[in-house]
Scaffold this active site. Structure first.
Site, PDB file in Angstrom:
ATOM      1  N   SER A 124       0.837  -1.202   0.000  1.00 60.31           N
ATOM      2  CA  SER A 124       0.000   0.000   0.000  1.00 60.31           C
ATOM      3  C   SER A 124       0.873   1.253   0.000  1.00 60.31           C
ATOM      4  CB  SER A 124      -0.967  -0.055   1.188  1.00 60.31           C
ATOM      5  OG  SER A 124      -2.006   0.878   1.064  1.00 60.31           O
ATOM      6  N   ASP A 207      -9.616  -5.350  -4.939  1.00 61.18           N
ATOM      7  CA  ASP A 207      -9.136  -4.191  -4.177  1.00 61.18           C
ATOM      8  C   ASP A 207      -9.812  -2.931  -4.703  1.00 61.18           C
ATOM      9  OD1 ASP A 207      -7.557  -2.027  -3.149  1.00 61.18           O
ATOM     10  OD2 ASP A 207      -5.875  -3.408  -2.881  1.00 61.18           O
ATOM     11  N   HIS A 235      -7.690  -5.643  -0.419  1.00 58.77           N
ATOM     12  CA  HIS A 235      -6.528  -4.822  -0.081  1.00 58.77           C
ATOM     13  C   HIS A 235      -5.795  -5.433   1.116  1.00 58.77           C
ATOM     14  CE1 HIS A 235      -4.140  -1.219  -0.407  1.00 58.77           C
ATOM     15  NE2 HIS A 235      -4.267  -0.998   0.891  1.00 58.77           N
TER      16      HIS A 235
END
Length: 262
Positions: A124, A207, A235
Protein backbone atom coordinates in the site's frame (compact mmCIF):
# COMPACT_ATOMS: atom_id res chain seq x y z
CA UNK A 1 -4.43 13.56 18.14
CA UNK A 2 -2.06 10.72 17.30
CA UNK A 3 -0.88 12.31 14.08
CA UNK A 4 0.75 15.28 15.77
CA UNK A 5 4.14 13.78 16.49
CA UNK A 6 7.13 12.08 15.00
CA UNK A 7 8.17 8.65 16.23
CA UNK A 8 11.68 7.58 17.12
CA UNK A 9 10.31 4.18 18.11
CA UNK A 10 11.65 0.68 18.15
CA UNK A 11 12.38 -0.96 14.81
CA UNK A 12 10.89 -4.46 14.59
CA UNK A 13 13.22 -7.43 14.48
CA UNK A 14 14.21 -8.69 11.03
CA UNK A 15 13.45 -12.15 9.73
CA UNK A 16 15.90 -14.73 8.48
CA UNK A 17 18.60 -16.44 10.51
CA UNK A 18 21.44 -15.93 8.07
CA UNK A 19 23.28 -12.74 8.95
CA UNK A 20 25.07 -12.66 5.59
CA UNK A 21 21.93 -13.21 3.48
CA UNK A 22 20.96 -10.50 0.97
CA UNK A 23 18.56 -8.09 2.63
CA UNK A 24 15.19 -6.74 1.53
CA UNK A 25 13.91 -3.56 3.17
CA UNK A 26 10.19 -3.91 3.93
CA UNK A 27 7.95 -0.82 4.21
CA UNK A 28 4.51 -1.06 5.82
CA UNK A 29 1.28 0.60 4.75
CA UNK A 30 -0.33 3.67 6.27
CA UNK A 31 -1.71 3.34 9.79
CA UNK A 32 0.12 0.16 10.78
CA UNK A 33 3.69 -0.69 11.94
CA UNK A 34 6.66 -2.69 10.77
CA UNK A 35 5.71 -5.43 13.23
CA UNK A 36 2.20 -5.69 11.78
CA UNK A 37 3.59 -5.84 8.25
CA UNK A 38 5.86 -8.65 9.38
CA UNK A 39 2.80 -10.60 10.52
CA UNK A 40 0.88 -9.75 7.35
CA UNK A 41 3.81 -10.99 5.24
CA UNK A 42 4.33 -14.23 7.18
CA UNK A 43 3.78 -16.47 4.15
CA UNK A 44 6.25 -14.51 2.03
CA UNK A 45 8.80 -14.63 4.84
CA UNK A 46 8.41 -18.41 5.15
CA UNK A 47 9.07 -18.92 1.44
CA UNK A 48 12.08 -16.56 1.24
CA UNK A 49 14.56 -18.34 3.55
CA UNK A 50 17.58 -17.18 1.55
CA UNK A 51 16.80 -13.50 2.13
CA UNK A 52 16.83 -11.41 5.30
CA UNK A 53 13.69 -9.26 5.47
CA UNK A 54 14.06 -6.12 7.58
CA UNK A 55 10.91 -4.23 8.57
CA UNK A 56 11.17 -0.49 9.16
CA UNK A 57 8.78 1.70 11.15
CA UNK A 58 7.35 4.85 9.57
CA UNK A 59 8.29 8.15 11.25
CA UNK A 60 4.86 9.66 11.92
CA UNK A 61 2.15 8.56 14.35
CA UNK A 62 -1.41 8.32 13.03
CA UNK A 63 -4.71 6.55 13.59
CA UNK A 64 -5.08 2.89 12.60
CA UNK A 65 -5.41 2.22 8.89
CA UNK A 66 -8.43 0.55 7.26
CA UNK A 67 -9.08 -2.98 8.49
CA UNK A 68 -6.39 -2.88 11.20
CA UNK A 69 -8.81 -2.80 14.14
CA UNK A 70 -9.79 -5.05 15.86
CA UNK A 71 -7.23 -7.67 14.77
CA UNK A 72 -4.17 -5.50 15.45
CA UNK A 73 -5.65 -2.96 17.85
CA UNK A 74 -3.10 -3.84 20.56
CA UNK A 75 -0.10 -3.29 18.27
CA UNK A 76 -0.14 0.53 18.20
CA UNK A 77 0.84 3.25 18.17
CA UNK A 78 0.26 3.15 14.43
CA UNK A 79 2.45 4.92 11.92
CA UNK A 80 2.64 6.34 8.44
CA UNK A 81 5.29 7.44 5.94
CA UNK A 82 3.28 10.03 4.05
CA UNK A 83 0.26 12.27 4.54
CA UNK A 84 -2.97 11.02 3.04
CA UNK A 85 -5.62 12.78 5.12
CA UNK A 86 -6.20 16.53 5.58
CA UNK A 87 -5.91 16.12 9.36
CA UNK A 88 -2.35 14.86 9.07
CA UNK A 89 -0.21 17.81 10.22
CA UNK A 90 1.42 19.91 7.52
CA UNK A 91 5.14 19.44 7.01
CA UNK A 92 7.53 20.91 4.48
CA UNK A 93 9.06 18.63 1.86
CA UNK A 94 12.63 18.71 3.17
CA UNK A 95 11.53 17.83 6.71
CA UNK A 96 9.31 15.01 5.41
CA UNK A 97 12.20 13.55 3.38
CA UNK A 98 14.53 13.84 6.37
CA UNK A 99 12.11 11.99 8.67
CA UNK A 100 11.42 9.19 6.18
CA UNK A 101 15.10 8.65 5.48
CA UNK A 102 15.96 8.78 9.19
CA UNK A 103 13.49 5.97 9.88
CA UNK A 104 14.80 3.87 7.00
CA UNK A 105 18.45 4.43 7.87
CA UNK A 106 17.74 3.62 11.53
CA UNK A 107 16.22 0.28 10.55
CA UNK A 108 19.22 -0.49 8.37
CA UNK A 109 21.75 0.57 10.99
CA UNK A 110 20.09 -1.40 13.80
CA UNK A 111 19.93 -4.62 11.77
CA UNK A 112 22.70 -7.06 12.67
CA UNK A 113 22.82 -8.51 9.17
CA UNK A 114 25.88 -8.08 6.97
CA UNK A 115 24.45 -8.94 3.53
CA UNK A 116 23.89 -6.37 0.79
CA UNK A 117 20.63 -4.41 0.58
CA UNK A 118 19.28 -5.79 -2.68
CA UNK A 119 15.59 -4.96 -2.78
CA UNK A 120 12.50 -3.24 -1.46
CA UNK A 121 9.12 -4.69 -0.62
CA UNK A 122 6.18 -2.51 0.32
CA UNK A 123 2.46 -2.80 0.86
CA UNK A 124 0.00 0.00 0.00
CA UNK A 125 1.63 3.28 1.08
CA UNK A 126 4.85 1.33 1.59
CA UNK A 127 4.65 0.14 -2.03
CA UNK A 128 4.28 3.71 -3.26
CA UNK A 129 7.31 4.60 -1.13
CA UNK A 130 9.32 1.60 -2.39
CA UNK A 131 8.74 2.57 -6.03
CA UNK A 132 9.63 6.18 -5.23
CA UNK A 133 12.89 5.25 -3.48
CA UNK A 134 13.88 2.98 -6.37
CA UNK A 135 13.15 5.76 -8.83
CA UNK A 136 15.12 8.21 -6.69
CA UNK A 137 18.11 5.87 -6.90
CA UNK A 138 17.69 5.61 -10.67
CA UNK A 139 17.45 9.34 -11.33
CA UNK A 140 20.41 10.15 -9.06
CA UNK A 141 22.50 7.64 -10.99
CA UNK A 142 21.37 9.24 -14.24
CA UNK A 143 22.08 12.81 -13.11
CA UNK A 144 25.07 12.37 -10.79
CA UNK A 145 26.49 8.95 -11.61
CA UNK A 146 26.10 7.83 -7.98
CA UNK A 147 23.48 7.01 -5.36
CA UNK A 148 23.50 6.00 -1.72
CA UNK A 149 21.67 2.74 -2.46
CA UNK A 150 22.02 -0.12 -4.92
CA UNK A 151 18.62 -1.79 -4.82
CA UNK A 152 18.14 -4.26 -7.66
CA UNK A 153 14.33 -4.58 -7.60
CA UNK A 154 11.12 -3.72 -5.78
CA UNK A 155 8.03 -5.76 -4.94
CA UNK A 156 4.99 -3.47 -4.95
CA UNK A 157 1.98 -4.96 -3.17
CA UNK A 158 -1.03 -2.77 -3.99
CA UNK A 159 1.01 0.36 -4.76
CA UNK A 160 -1.00 3.42 -5.74
CA UNK A 161 -0.16 6.23 -8.12
CA UNK A 162 1.78 8.56 -8.08
CA UNK A 163 5.52 8.46 -7.43
CA UNK A 164 6.78 10.68 -4.60
CA UNK A 165 9.60 13.14 -5.28
CA UNK A 166 12.61 12.67 -3.00
CA UNK A 167 15.03 15.07 -4.69
CA UNK A 168 15.19 18.09 -6.97
CA UNK A 169 15.49 15.90 -10.09
CA UNK A 170 11.97 14.54 -9.65
CA UNK A 171 10.22 17.77 -8.75
CA UNK A 172 7.51 17.73 -11.39
CA UNK A 173 3.75 18.03 -11.93
CA UNK A 174 3.83 14.25 -12.46
CA UNK A 175 5.11 13.50 -8.93
CA UNK A 176 3.67 14.39 -5.54
CA UNK A 177 6.02 16.18 -3.15
CA UNK A 178 7.07 14.36 0.03
CA UNK A 179 5.19 16.73 2.36
CA UNK A 180 1.96 16.89 0.35
CA UNK A 181 -1.21 14.81 0.67
CA UNK A 182 -0.73 11.93 -1.75
CA UNK A 183 -4.34 10.72 -1.94
CA UNK A 184 -6.45 12.42 -4.59
CA UNK A 185 -3.39 13.40 -6.65
CA UNK A 186 -4.14 13.39 -10.36
CA UNK A 187 -1.75 13.62 -13.28
CA UNK A 188 -2.99 12.79 -16.74
CA UNK A 189 -0.85 12.01 -19.73
CA UNK A 190 2.62 10.58 -20.09
CA UNK A 191 4.91 10.93 -17.11
CA UNK A 192 8.49 12.07 -17.74
CA UNK A 193 9.45 10.01 -14.70
CA UNK A 194 9.54 6.32 -15.59
CA UNK A 195 11.11 3.61 -13.43
CA UNK A 196 13.22 1.20 -15.45
CA UNK A 197 14.62 -0.99 -12.68
CA UNK A 198 12.80 -4.33 -12.20
CA UNK A 199 9.48 -4.13 -10.36
CA UNK A 200 6.79 -6.65 -9.51
CA UNK A 201 3.25 -5.28 -9.21
CA UNK A 202 0.90 -7.46 -7.16
CA UNK A 203 -2.72 -6.42 -7.70
CA UNK A 204 -5.76 -7.77 -5.86
CA UNK A 205 -8.64 -7.92 -8.32
CA UNK A 206 -11.16 -7.11 -5.56
CA UNK A 207 -9.14 -4.19 -4.18
CA UNK A 208 -11.06 -0.91 -4.19
CA UNK A 209 -7.89 0.92 -5.25
CA UNK A 210 -7.13 -1.36 -8.21
CA UNK A 211 -7.56 1.45 -10.76
CA UNK A 212 -4.92 3.48 -8.91
CA UNK A 213 -2.54 0.52 -8.80
CA UNK A 214 -2.93 0.10 -12.55
CA UNK A 215 -2.39 3.82 -13.03
CA UNK A 216 0.89 3.61 -11.10
CA UNK A 217 1.99 0.74 -13.35
CA UNK A 218 0.95 2.41 -16.60
CA UNK A 219 2.25 5.94 -15.96
CA UNK A 220 5.44 5.39 -13.98
CA UNK A 221 6.91 2.01 -14.94
CA UNK A 222 8.61 0.75 -18.08
CA UNK A 223 6.64 -2.24 -19.41
CA UNK A 224 9.93 -3.92 -20.35
CA UNK A 225 11.04 -4.12 -16.71
CA UNK A 226 7.73 -4.48 -14.87
CA UNK A 227 5.80 -7.67 -14.18
CA UNK A 228 2.18 -7.90 -13.01
CA UNK A 229 0.67 -10.62 -10.85
CA UNK A 230 -3.08 -10.44 -10.33
CA UNK A 231 -4.78 -12.43 -7.60
CA UNK A 232 -8.31 -12.88 -6.36
CA UNK A 233 -7.99 -10.74 -3.25
CA UNK A 234 -8.86 -7.47 -1.53
CA UNK A 235 -6.53 -4.82 -0.08
CA UNK A 236 -4.24 -7.12 1.88
CA UNK A 237 -0.99 -9.06 1.67
CA UNK A 238 -1.40 -12.49 0.02
CA UNK A 239 -0.99 -15.43 2.41
CA UNK A 240 -2.25 -18.50 0.52
CA UNK A 241 0.41 -20.66 -1.12
CA UNK A 242 -1.16 -20.36 -4.57
CA UNK A 243 -0.94 -16.56 -4.37
CA UNK A 244 2.46 -16.34 -2.69
CA UNK A 245 4.39 -18.78 -4.91
CA UNK A 246 4.47 -16.58 -8.05
CA UNK A 247 5.77 -13.63 -6.00
CA UNK A 248 8.53 -15.73 -4.45
CA UNK A 249 9.49 -17.19 -7.83
CA UNK A 250 9.80 -13.69 -9.30
CA UNK A 251 12.02 -12.53 -6.43
CA UNK A 252 14.41 -15.48 -6.79
CA UNK A 253 14.47 -15.20 -10.58
CA UNK A 254 15.00 -11.44 -10.64
CA UNK A 255 17.61 -11.49 -7.88
CA UNK A 256 19.56 -14.10 -9.83
CA UNK A 257 19.34 -12.09 -13.05
CA UNK A 258 20.62 -9.03 -11.19
CA UNK A 259 23.66 -10.89 -9.85
CA UNK A 260 22.42 -11.36 -6.30
CA UNK A 261 23.99 -14.42 -4.66
CA UNK A 262 21.52 -16.49 -2.64
Amino acid sequence: MAGDSVSRGHTPAPTGEKLDAPRILCLHGGGVTGEIFRMQARSLIRDLPDFRLVFADGPFFCDAGPGIVPVFQDFGPFRRWLRWLPEHPEIDDDAAIEEVMYSINTAKKEDQGTGPWVGLMGFSQGAKLSASLLYDQQIRMEKEGKADTDYKFAVLLAGRSPLVSFCEYSKSPACVSAGAISEGFHYEGESPHVLRLPTLHVHGLNDGGLHLHRKMLKQYHDPKTSTVIEWDGTHRVPIKKVDVEPIVEWIYKTAGEQGVKV
